[in-house]
Design a protein around this motif. Structure first.
Motif, PDB file in Angstrom:
ATOM      1  N   ASP A  24       0.890  -1.023   0.206  1.00 49.89           N
ATOM      2  CA  ASP A  24      -0.034   0.082  -0.112  1.00 49.89           C
ATOM      3  C   ASP A  24       0.959   0.984  -0.055  1.00 49.89           C
ATOM      4  N   LEU A  25       1.816   1.143  -0.745  1.00 52.26           N
ATOM      5  CA  LEU A  25       2.639   2.548  -1.011  1.00 52.26           C
ATOM      6  C   LEU A  25       3.046   2.828  -2.266  1.00 52.26           C
ATOM      7  N   ASP A  26       3.408   4.053  -2.271  1.00 54.63           N
ATOM      8  CA  ASP A  26       3.972   4.653  -3.683  1.00 54.63           C
ATOM      9  C   ASP A  26       5.240   5.400  -2.878  1.00 54.63           C
ATOM     10  N   TYR A  27       6.173   5.868  -4.323  1.00 54.82           N
ATOM     11  CA  TYR A  27       7.406   6.574  -3.553  1.00 54.82           C
ATOM     12  C   TYR A  27       7.418   7.629  -2.697  1.00 54.82           C
ATOM     13  N   ILE A  28       6.062   8.184  -2.844  1.00 51.73           N
ATOM     14  CA  ILE A  28       5.802   9.484  -2.080  1.00 51.73           C
ATOM     15  C   ILE A  28       5.565   9.177  -0.581  1.00 51.73           C
ATOM     16  N   VAL A  65      15.287   7.708  -1.259  1.00 52.95           N
ATOM     17  CA  VAL A  65      14.176   7.189  -2.169  1.00 52.95           C
ATOM     18  C   VAL A  65      13.893   8.323  -3.689  1.00 52.95           C
ATOM     19  N   LEU A  66      14.065   7.603  -4.546  1.00 48.10           N
ATOM     20  CA  LEU A  66      13.916   8.246  -5.934  1.00 48.10           C
ATOM     21  C   LEU A  66      12.846   7.655  -6.801  1.00 48.10           C
ATOM     22  N   PRO A  67      12.323   8.414  -7.376  1.00 51.67           N
ATOM     23  CA  PRO A  67      10.899   7.816  -8.226  1.00 51.67           C
ATOM     24  C   PRO A  67      11.715   7.045  -9.362  1.00 51.67           C
ATOM     25  N   GLY A  68      10.936   5.852  -9.630  1.00 51.51           N
ATOM     26  CA  GLY A  68      11.302   5.124 -10.693  1.00 51.51           C
ATOM     27  C   GLY A  68      10.601   5.065 -12.166  1.00 51.51           C
ATOM     28  N   LYS A  69      10.686   4.229 -12.780  1.00 54.51           N
ATOM     29  CA  LYS A  69       9.860   4.076 -13.998  1.00 54.51           C
ATOM     30  C   LYS A  69       8.556   3.620 -13.842  1.00 54.51           C
ATOM     31  N   GLU A 172      12.698  14.452  -7.095  1.00 58.96           N
ATOM     32  CA  GLU A 172      12.879  14.296  -5.717  1.00 58.96           C
ATOM     33  C   GLU A 172      14.128  15.359  -5.307  1.00 58.96           C
ATOM     34  N   ALA A 173      14.222  15.744  -4.126  1.00 57.27           N
ATOM     35  CA  ALA A 173      15.356  16.409  -3.677  1.00 57.27           C
ATOM     36  C   ALA A 173      16.065  15.364  -2.566  1.00 57.27           C
TER      37      ALA A 173
END
Length: 202
Positions: A24-28, A65-69, A172-173
């Motif tokens: 139940d996650l997303d990168y945010i 944590v960085l956004p992926g494809k 993402e910073a």
């Protein structure tokens, strides 16, 4: 889940959106306080130990944590320091996972693009900002901002980021990225940059 051992102390873990959905996650929404994040990290560390022999025993973790494809994400797990065992040879102190995300950077080529992007924040009064700062580097404007995490609507946050991307590159910073801006660029507004720009340009 793809696990790569970059060094004895560092892993890169690539997760697809379907794998994040299981927790139940997303990168945010990945954070140290999230039960889903804790379950996910436990599974990652078990898999990492089994597949590449990566052990965190006696160590603390720094997690980027960085956004992926395709709405996935990329995690960098780094052992940052050793802890000492307790009296009488007790087990080491528990690991403390820290995530670096929580803020974003928007790079705009022109002042007009920056002003247009800042105007989008007025359409999202339900996303209050914890802080925002503005830098100039190599002829571009870089807006660093962090939303208040408590009660954050992640769908609304994604919508805001999508609109900001119309004016520049939103990403993402990390503390390192903003430190580079502060050291090598010019600081235009150290704090409450979004509020100041809204006051003078909207």
């Amino acid at each position: 889940m793809n696990i790569e051992k970059l060094s004895p102390d560092k892993l890169r873990v690539t997760l697809e959106s379907a794998e994040l959905d299981r927790y139940d996650l997303d990168y945010i929404s990945i954070s140290n306080e999230s039960p889903g994040t804790q379950r996910m990290l436990k599974d990652i560390l078990l898999a990492a130990f089994s597949s590449v022999g990566f052990s965190t025993k006696g160590s603390r973790l720094f997690i980027e944590v960085l956004p992926g494809k395709n709405e996935g994400c990329v995690l960098y797990l780094t052992k940052v320091e050793e802890t000492h065992s307790g009296a009488g040879g007790d087990a080491p102190a528990p690991r403390r996972a820290k995530t670096s995300h929580g803020g974003y950077l928007l790079a705009c080529h022109t002042l007009e693009d920056l002003i247009g992007a800042v105007g989008r924040f007025t359409e999202y009064p339900d996303i209050p900002l914890h802080r925002s700062a503005l830098y100039s580097l190599n002829g571009e404007y870089h807006l660093a901002f962090s939303p208040v995490r408590f009660g954050l609507d992640h769908a609304r946050m994604r919508a805001l980021l999508a609109e900001l991307s119309e004016y520049g590159q939103a990403e993402e910073a990390t503390p390192l990225r903003e430190a580079v801006l502060a050291e090598h660029g010019s600081t235009i507004q150290q704090d409450r940059a979004v509020e100041q720009f809204i006051r003078y340009f909207q």
